[in-house]
Design a protein around this motif. Structure first.
Motif, PDB file in Angstrom:
ATOM      1  N   SER A  75       0.826  -1.208   0.000  1.00 12.25           N
ATOM      2  CA  SER A  75       0.000   0.000   0.000  1.00 12.25           C
ATOM      3  C   SER A  75       0.859   1.257   0.000  1.00 12.25           C
ATOM      4  N   ILE A  78       2.397   1.729  -3.421  1.00 13.09           N
ATOM      5  CA  ILE A  78       1.395   2.204  -4.386  1.00 13.09           C
ATOM      6  C   ILE A  78       1.120   3.687  -4.164  1.00 13.09           C
ATOM      7  N   ASP A  83       4.785   1.292  -8.340  1.00 16.08           N
ATOM      8  CA  ASP A  83       4.149   0.002  -8.635  1.00 16.08           C
ATOM      9  C   ASP A  83       5.159  -1.128  -8.790  1.00 16.08           C
ATOM     10  N   ALA A  86       5.936  -2.314  -5.433  1.00 15.01           N
ATOM     11  CA  ALA A  86       4.789  -3.079  -4.927  1.00 15.01           C
ATOM     12  C   ALA A  86       4.836  -4.503  -5.481  1.00 15.01           C
ATOM     13  N   ASP A 118      -5.312  -0.360  -4.210  1.00 14.75           N
ATOM     14  CA  ASP A 118      -5.350  -0.763  -5.613  1.00 14.75           C
ATOM     15  C   ASP A 118      -6.025  -2.127  -5.670  1.00 14.75           C
TER      16      ASP A 118
END
Length: 190
Positions: A75, A78, A83, A86, A118
Motif C-alpha cells: 500500500s 502504491i 508500482d 509493490a 489498488d
C-alpha cells in the motif's frame, strides 16, 4: 513490525485511531506514535489494542512477516507511485510463503490484510494466498473469498504479455478465480 500489524488490523477493521483509542482506554496521540514508529509500545499495550480488534497475540516460530504486513508495505509503495516496488514486495511475499512449512504458511495468512488502495493488488494478494495454501491442501481464510478481492475484469500482470490465450493456460487456477492473469513461472523462486 508490531506497530505495522496494529495499523493494518485497525485499517482492515475500518476503525479510526480515535475510535480504537476510546475502546482501548488509550489516547489517539499514543496510537499515532505507535503506528508511525516513533514510540515502541509495551506488549500489554499491543495486546490490549489487538483484543479490542478481536485478535490475540500469539508467538509463531518464524521471523517471516505475515501477509497483512506485506499488504501495508505494498500500500505504501502504491501510494508513493512505485508500482514496481509493490510488485517486488508481492514476489517477496510469494517467496516467503513458499519457503515455509504448511502450518506456518497458514498461520501467516490468517490475519486479513488491509486494502492496498489498488484493487488489482488486493486481488493479487488474495490469489497468492489461495494458491500457496491450496498447494498444500490447507483451507483458505474467509478474507480471501471476499468479493472485493476479485476483479471484475481480467488483469494481465505483465503488460508485455502478447497472448492472453496462452497466458490463461499458464495462469494457476487460484489466480484465474480472482481474474488475475500471471504466468506460473513468475511464482517460482530462484
Amino acid at each position: 513490525m508490531g506497530a505495522n500489524i496494529l495499523k493494518g488490523l485497525r485499517k482492515a477493521a475500518g476503525i479510526s485511531q480515535t475510535e480504537l483509542a476510546l475502546r482501548s482506554n488509550s489516547f489517539q496521540a499514543n496510537l499515532s506514535s505507535i503506528e508511525n514508529g516513533s514510540t515502541d509500545p509495551g506488549l500489554s499495550t499491543i495486546e490490549n489494542c489487538l483484543s479490542v480488534l478481536g485478535y490475540s497475540l500469539i508467538p509463531v516460530p518464524t521471523t517471516k512477516p505475515c501477509v497483512a504486513y506485506f499488504a501495508l508495505n505494498i500500500s505504501e509503495a502504491i501510494t508513493s507511485g512505485k508500482d514496481s516496488k509493490a510488485y517486488r514486495l508481492f514476489i517477496q511475499l510469494n517467496d516467503n510463503l513458499a519457503s515455509l512449512e504448511p502450518g506456518l504458511r497458514h498461520a501467516l495468512s490468517l490475519t486479513p490484510p488491509p486494502a492496498t488502495g489498488d484493487l488489482r493488488f488486493d486481488a493479487l494478494i488474495a490469489a497468492l494466498v489461495e494458491y500457496q495454501l491450496s498447494n498444500t491442501s490447507l483451507p483458505t481464510p474467509a478474507w480471501v473469498k471476499e468479493p472485493a478481492r476479485k476483479l471484475q475484469t481480467q488483469w494481465i500482470v505483465d503488460s508485455h504479455e502478447t497472448s492472453v490465450t496462452k497466458l490463461i493456460k499458464k495462469t494457476p487456477k487460484a489466480f484465474l478465480r480472482h481474474n488475475v492473469l500471471i504466468d506460473q513461472a513468475e511464482l517460482i523462486s530462484v
